[in-house]
Design an enzyme around this catalytic site. Sequence first.
Site, PDB file in Angstrom:
ATOM      1  CD  GLU A  45      -2.594  -1.218   2.609  1.00  0.00           C
ATOM      2  OE1 GLU A  45      -3.761  -1.606   2.590  1.00  0.00           O
ATOM      3  OE2 GLU A  45      -2.003  -0.901   3.666  1.00  0.00           O
TER       4      GLU A  45
ATOM      5  CG  ASP B  39      -4.676  -4.058   8.983  1.00  0.00           C
ATOM      6  OD1 ASP B  39      -4.917  -5.180   8.512  1.00  0.00           O
ATOM      7  OD2 ASP B  39      -3.548  -3.683   9.317  1.00  0.00           O
TER       8      ASP B  39
END
Lengths: 352, 352
Positions: free
Chosen positions: B67, B238
């Site tokens: 990410e 998450d």
Amino acid sequence: MRDLPQPSAQALVPFISVADMMAIIHRVGLEAALRDLTDRIEADFRRWATFDKTARVASHSDIGVIELMPTSDGSRYAFKYVNGHPANTRAGLQTVTAFGVLSQVATGYPLMFAEMTMLTALRTAATSALAARHLAPKGARVMALIGNGAQAEFQALALKAVCGIDTVRLYDVDPAATEKCARNLEGSGLTVVPCPSAEAATLGAQIITTCTADKRNATVLHDNMIGEGVHINAIGGDCPGKTELAPALLDRAQTFVEFEPQTRVEGEIQQMPADYPVAALWQVITGAVEGRRDAGQITLFDGVGFAIEDFTALNWLYDQVHAGSQMLDVIADPDDPRDLYGMLMRAQRPKA
Amino acid sequence: MRDLPQPSAQALVPFISVADMMAIIHRVGLEAALRDLTDRIEADFRRWATFDKTARVASHSDIGVIELMPTSDGSRYAFKYVNGHPANTRAGLQTVTAFGVLSQVATGYPLMFAEMTMLTALRTAATSALAARHLAPKGARVMALIGNGAQAEFQALALKAVCGIDTVRLYDVDPAATEKCARNLEGSGLTVVPCPSAEAATLGAQIITTCTADKRNATVLHDNMIGEGVHINAIGGDCPGKTELAPALLDRAQTFVEFEPQTRVEGEIQQMPADYPVAALWQVITGAVEGRRDAGQITLFDGVGFAIEDFTALNWLYDQVHAGSQMLDVIADPDDPRDLYGMLMRAQRPKA
């Protein structure tokens, strides 16, 4: 310091500095590097479907933009950080600087950090050469180069090395930029012709490359300057509010793009209606769509720069990296991966 | 090498290695750093509207995710690269590693490169402490800590330093992780109670923190384990397909999030309908929305980690950096900014 734990091999990632990058380019040879990159971008464009594709993530301010350009082919992941700040040159800074990272998808661990200002100049020029290889009229030998800034010489040499251009006709609003470019291209084997206007530069050119830096909707090429049959590489218009071509010229041209969703926002075609027709360069390469139809057609590569080109460039660079690189201690690597805290505590200097 | 041009000051960017980061944390003191970070994240959450906010850009594979998390306040820009690969620990690698960059918006030039595996552990713990400061029942002293991996000790110490927790009750599916955590917290001033089950760990706890690492929809907390009045920090869930709490528990809780568009995809609430009500933590901090209403309420901080926390952490770090850092030659800095090619040519070794 002898008592402190040393970073393990897994903690260390090679870093290719600006000096390293320049040494690698000289070792390979600039024109050979531009040819390699063109061939490798072509090969990666052929396998377009294997890549994750997203428009780059841009953070715009009044005076510039900072962008992140990630992509992955499922085996490797790459991203580039790049800024565009035209006013930087007034402060003695670069308009565009860049760096990037190549990683393994399987672990998420980085394989290499690298400067990419220099590498971006190469891959941008290689992408232009790739577009011209597939779209320019046969036997093109003369290129007009409008905008003689940091990207200009790389464009000239890539088109020479890949497409056989032998003459470049230069124009820039700033004559000092043209002088710099002409001086740098002395001895390159190219015939260099400084010109007093953009119109003069286009005379007799079969390929026209625009790579100006102003962040505004400028008209570098007017419709009436462009005769039939030329190929245009429009490189400088690459963000919202920054274009180089007259809309009337776009109406006459067949336009080719990298990744349409990004180019609609950033490219020359941001001036056109949403249904303005474009074709994908990668589909020309695979043969799925027609490139140049006939000698009279105006072809336009509306290049904005796409993440796959940076992925290709970083993988090319990684293959050139020898042992002995500078290594960065950037990955926290505790003996027990769950014991990050223990690693931190063991790093405390022993009390005297 | 004496004949080659040397990088200019503008070419050089400080690099904070893992070793540097650990030295800085020890110089500041871990608990002091956690308190500083909590206060600074709180201050940045108070000025939420000044930040560019986008959900992070994720590249998912079967076994993990990479990410990029960018944000900007108009003056500085920061991004973090972070991976999540739960299977990495089996190969002796970290599940999560991270690095990041802080830049100037005005020029786009980077100010600092930094390792962020260690820094992310601190900012994640500080964000949990911030949530608990605003949502936990008054006088909470006992925390259950479920998941005793790399994040666990930082969570325990942040809640001690910021919220006055004096007892942590530990549970992990792997007893070795609990042993490691208990050993690391010896001498910290916390009373540490290893427990044989998650249910046992929650007994008497006013705060429950879940920070497990499996990438799947696990149920770490069942509805019937949770009595009235507790505050839950759910940290481990998450990313898509990775959650820790039973939906029935979410139905009983008042849920608080960082950036709703991201949490809807990545957080515990990915299990819930799109209209499941949530409130923003930053609005609790500014007083725009109510936090804990009464002593019987279950409050849940569904933490996934947001880019502003990394921005805060990098700015904190930048303030700790002294002269004498390792400098990276990462910015190509020609004398004339338009003369990148000339810089490359001048770097060629003089012929012998």
